[in-house]
Design a protein around this motif. Sequence first.
Motif, mmCIF file in Angstrom:
data_model
loop_
_atom_site.group_PDB
_atom_site.id
_atom_site.type_symbol
_atom_site.label_atom_id
_atom_site.label_comp_id
_atom_site.label_asym_id
_atom_site.label_seq_id
_atom_site.Cartn_x
_atom_site.Cartn_y
_atom_site.Cartn_z
ATOM 1 N N THR A 19 0.713 -1.205 0.091
ATOM 2 C CA THR A 19 0.077 0.098 -0.074
ATOM 3 C C THR A 19 0.633 1.096 0.094
ATOM 4 O O THR A 19 1.966 1.363 0.655
ATOM 5 N N ARG A 20 0.694 2.321 -0.871
ATOM 6 C CA ARG A 20 1.338 3.316 -0.920
ATOM 7 C C ARG A 20 0.700 4.662 -0.396
ATOM 8 O O ARG A 20 -0.655 4.572 -0.755
ATOM 9 N N TYR A 21 1.014 5.464 0.394
ATOM 10 C CA TYR A 21 0.232 6.425 0.796
ATOM 11 C C TYR A 21 1.168 7.955 0.470
ATOM 12 O O TYR A 21 2.163 8.108 0.639
ATOM 13 N N ILE A 22 -0.062 8.782 -0.215
ATOM 14 C CA ILE A 22 0.751 10.019 -0.608
ATOM 15 C C ILE A 22 -0.033 11.147 0.078
ATOM 16 O O ILE A 22 -1.321 11.124 0.033
ATOM 17 N N MET A 23 0.799 11.816 0.919
ATOM 18 C CA MET A 23 0.146 12.614 1.848
ATOM 19 C C MET A 23 0.346 14.139 1.507
ATOM 20 O O MET A 23 -0.591 14.843 2.085
ATOM 21 N N SER A 24 0.875 14.615 0.581
ATOM 22 C CA SER A 24 1.009 15.830 0.268
ATOM 23 C C SER A 24 0.383 16.299 -1.040
ATOM 24 O O SER A 24 0.081 15.221 -2.037
ATOM 25 N N MET A 25 0.074 17.738 -1.447
ATOM 26 C CA MET A 25 -0.362 17.862 -2.737
ATOM 27 C C MET A 25 0.646 17.567 -3.960
ATOM 28 O O MET A 25 1.830 17.774 -3.548
ATOM 29 N N GLY A 26 0.464 17.308 -4.992
ATOM 30 C CA GLY A 26 1.280 16.882 -5.981
ATOM 31 C C GLY A 26 0.507 16.158 -7.401
ATOM 32 O O GLY A 26 -0.548 16.475 -7.520
ATOM 33 N N GLU A 27 1.476 15.592 -8.026
ATOM 34 C CA GLU A 27 0.786 15.293 -9.442
ATOM 35 C C GLU A 27 1.360 13.778 -9.531
ATOM 36 O O GLU A 27 2.569 13.539 -9.234
ATOM 37 N N LEU A 28 0.379 12.749 -9.884
ATOM 38 C CA LEU A 28 0.766 11.268 -10.130
ATOM 39 C C LEU A 28 0.766 10.938 -11.615
ATOM 40 O O LEU A 28 -0.258 11.258 -11.936
#
Length: 332
Positions: A4-13
């Motif tokens: 499981t990958r967690y993205i915590m901050s604003m950005g672009e995937l």
Amino acid sequence: MGTTRYIMSMGELSRKDHSLCYRKNDKNIYIPIENTKEIYCLNEVSINSKLLDFISAHHIIIHFFNYYGNYSGTFYPREQFNSGRLLIKQVEKHTNQRIEIAQNIVNGIGENLYEILYHYYKHGKKEVKGTIDWIQSEFSNKILQTNDIYSIMSLEGELWQRFYNMFQYILIEEFIFQKRVKRPPDNPINALISFGNTLLYTKTISMIYQTHLDQRISFLHEPSERRFSLSLDISEVFKPVIVFKTIFELINNKKIKVDKHFEKKLNYCILNEEGKRLFIEAFEERLSSTFVHPKLKRKITYQTAIKLDCYKLIKCILEDQAFIPFSLKRGM
């Protein structure tokens, strides 16, 4: 199980060759596609259709949350396991045996809440004895006497309320809890419960995706066009075991603090980024902790236990076996 990958901050995937690329503050962070099974976007993340096509081909689920930590929705790749026979049987089971399955789910919640409270009773919190006795006697009798969904859900509501009333004896003083408030959570403990329940709900979506079950056909909760209601059913009995044990340990071991890990505004309270990170670490640790399964005679994780409950439900649907959800006491 996969990562499981967690993205915590604003950005672009986005897709970058055969990897995932997360870009924030003009820096690229590469996420290997191998072994990635689900991604949590816990802030505002930009994506494009090229990315969705790429992750769909690799059967990766993405869960989206808004800035406030509220669940927005899930990108669910095309079903990898389809079974017309199971779908028909699942609908039939909902029509013919919904009450029995719903009773067993709520009874399972009661059993697991009993175990959690009994742990504190054994460690000197004698004030919880009244609720333990109520679960063991009155609740256990009442659930067998229910004959409609409204009565079952009403009794479930009373069960949770009595459990919440015990928090004053279980938690340290700074986490004062008056009542359960969901939208939006209005204090730190409500923020923790909402965040934990949502993580468990989305984790259960991912587990059901790996089976032939249809997410939309549920038994305790009303089948809904707006959410995966079967995930609500399956996750309920795991809330005491996974969500509340995580919350109690974080609070009572003073790892999470009111003055450090929350944002409090006029009418809501949410975990800040550091608070979310702490909670997720403890939550994932709890999911990956193991116990010996008495029938399988080997160690399994709590995350595997969620999937095993899905298989139990399939056996109930196809082979007419009683659906007995996970019990903390029995370890299965």
